[in-house]
Design an enzyme around this catalytic site. Structure first.
Site, PDB file in Angstrom:
ATOM      1  N   HIS A  31       0.010  -1.230 -10.661  1.00 36.11           N
ATOM      2  CA  HIS A  31      -0.854  -1.887  -9.539  1.00 36.11           C
ATOM      3  C   HIS A  31      -0.986  -3.304 -10.217  1.00 36.11           C
ATOM      4  O   HIS A  31      -2.106  -3.465 -10.275  1.00 36.11           O
ATOM      5  CB  HIS A  31      -1.817  -1.132  -9.294  1.00 36.11           C
ATOM      6  CG  HIS A  31      -2.478  -1.481  -7.843  1.00 36.11           C
ATOM      7  ND1 HIS A  31      -2.968  -0.550  -7.139  1.00 36.11           N
ATOM      8  CD2 HIS A  31      -2.444  -2.703  -7.151  1.00 36.11           C
ATOM      9  CE1 HIS A  31      -3.133  -1.275  -5.838  1.00 36.11           C
ATOM     10  NE2 HIS A  31      -2.782  -2.497  -6.100  1.00 36.11           N
ATOM     11  N   ARG A  44       0.898  -1.248  -0.096  1.00 42.30           N
ATOM     12  CA  ARG A  44      -0.046  -0.089  -0.205  1.00 42.30           C
ATOM     13  C   ARG A  44       0.782   1.250   0.028  1.00 42.30           C
ATOM     14  O   ARG A  44       1.754   1.395   0.639  1.00 42.30           O
ATOM     15  CB  ARG A  44      -0.932   0.178   1.306  1.00 42.30           C
ATOM     16  CG  ARG A  44      -1.897  -0.905   1.010  1.00 42.30           C
ATOM     17  CD  ARG A  44      -3.085  -0.554   0.244  1.00 42.30           C
ATOM     18  NE  ARG A  44      -4.188  -1.669  -0.184  1.00 42.30           N
ATOM     19  CZ  ARG A  44      -4.313  -2.640  -0.429  1.00 42.30           C
ATOM     20  NH1 ARG A  44      -3.376  -2.948  -1.490  1.00 42.30           N
ATOM     21  NH2 ARG A  44      -5.440  -3.338  -0.536  1.00 42.30           N
ATOM     22  N   GLU A  94      -3.369   7.000  -7.295  1.00 40.80           N
ATOM     23  CA  GLU A  94      -3.560   6.101  -8.413  1.00 40.80           C
ATOM     24  C   GLU A  94      -4.654   6.613  -9.241  1.00 40.80           C
ATOM     25  O   GLU A  94      -5.846   6.871  -8.458  1.00 40.80           O
ATOM     26  CB  GLU A  94      -3.407   4.742  -8.142  1.00 40.80           C
ATOM     27  CG  GLU A  94      -2.455   4.040  -7.597  1.00 40.80           C
ATOM     28  CD  GLU A  94      -2.384   2.641  -7.149  1.00 40.80           C
ATOM     29  OE1 GLU A  94      -3.294   2.063  -7.660  1.00 40.80           O
ATOM     30  OE2 GLU A  94      -1.612   2.019  -6.523  1.00 40.80           O
TER      31      GLU A  94
END
Length: 321
Positions: free
Chosen positions: A283, A236, A265
């Site tokens: 990601h 994270r 993001e």
């Protein structure tokens, strides 16, 4: 039921067969207003990490909403306390992305010290002039200290892979693992995070984002790391002070970074993109066909158990209902 993102066709087909499901064919994150409309009408919400299921949204839910069947293992985007207060069951899909995320983590652990991004860029610019004894010299992995922060499923899977590359494994975790597991991975427990960060050549993060872990890799801790050390983050973005990390990368204090998660993001800071010693990925830690299919199957199983009046196998708020 409302499914907030486009899932694999096989999973959507099965959901459509079993339930009255509404799908997001545009595959763009739902707006807050669209999420509000969803929770006001649906009895089951199937969100992903891109959906912020906060207390305000849960408060707006209709009385029929009984299950939030999250697609993915992480649930830090869901206000669990608010869900508990409304007696809404929350489930996730643990375990299915462990190997996939560990594989990507290992690729970054290898790729940053060996300067793979720079080598690829050199080829693509047609500037490679041939083999030379002093060009693109990286760092070997064997004998280096890998510091694993968070020794859950993924941290352990990374340790298993890293051991084969001759890395010395040290880890920091909220609780020490049993000696048998430490022996299996050849891992040494370091109780103090600051000590681990000072000693590690490569630090890889596998902790959840909680009040206790947000910002744990602070400016002070980054400054204490070895000159030339590498940071890898496939967990994270909230775990790292990204401004401090960027400054340390630009100054040369850090030798590089391998990143799969970012604070805003899908936006990625231009300074990170420009740094040749940073490998940035969009990601994709869980982005395998097999993993996404397995996650969808867990979502289906959780919904079916709940719809049949049974406790879902992957209920997050265990023992509270």
């Amino acid at each position: 039921m409302v499914v907030t993102r486009h899932l694999l066709p096989s999973i959507e087909a099965r959901l459509g067969e079993l339930f009255d499901a509404t799908f997001n064919q545009a595959d763009l994150p739902l707006t807050h207003e669209q999420l509000v409309a969803a929770v006001q009408e649906a009895d089951v919400l199937v969100p992903t990490v891109t959906d912020r299921i906060d207390a305000e949204l849960i408060a707006a839910a209709g009385p029929q909403l009984g299950l939030i069947a999250n697609f993915g293992a992480g649930v830090d985007h869901i206000d669990l306390a608010a869900a508990r207060a409304r007696r809404i069951i929350v489930t996730n899909t643990p375990g299915v992305f462990t190997d996939d995320t560990a594989d990507l983590t290992m690729a970054l652990i290898i790729g940053v010290p060996r300067r793979l991004r720079e080598g690829t860029a050199l080829i693509r610019r047609h500037e490679w002039t041939g083999w030379a004894p002093s060009v693109l010299l990286g760092r070997k992995l064997g004998g280096k200290v890998l510091g694993i922060v968070g020794m859950g499923r993924i941290g352990q899977a990374v340790a298993w892979r890293a051991r084969a590359f001759g890395l010395t494994i040290r880890y920091h975790n909220r609780h020490r693992l049993p000696q048998a597991i430490e022996t299996m991975f050849g891992a040494e427990y370091v109780e103090d995070l600051d000590t681990l960060l000072r000693d590690a050549d490569i630090v890889t993060l596998h902790a959840p984002a909680t009040e206790a872990t947000r910002g744990m890799i602070s400016a002070e801790r980054i400054a204490s790391m070895k000159p030339g050390a590498t940071i890898v983050n496939t967990a994270r973005a909230d775990l790292i002070d990204y401004e401090a990390m960027i400054a340390a990368l630009e100054s040369g204090h850090l030798g590089g970074a391998g990143l799969d998660v970012f604070p805003q993001e899908p936006k990625v800071d231009d300074r990170l993109v420009a740094l040749p010693n940073v490998i940035a990925q969009p990601h994709i830690g869980s982005a395998t066909v097999e993993g996404r299919e397995a996650s969808g199957e867990k979502v289906i199983a959780n919904i079916r158990f709940w719809a049949d009046g049974h406790r879902p196998p992957d209920q997050v708020l265990e023992g509270l209902f």
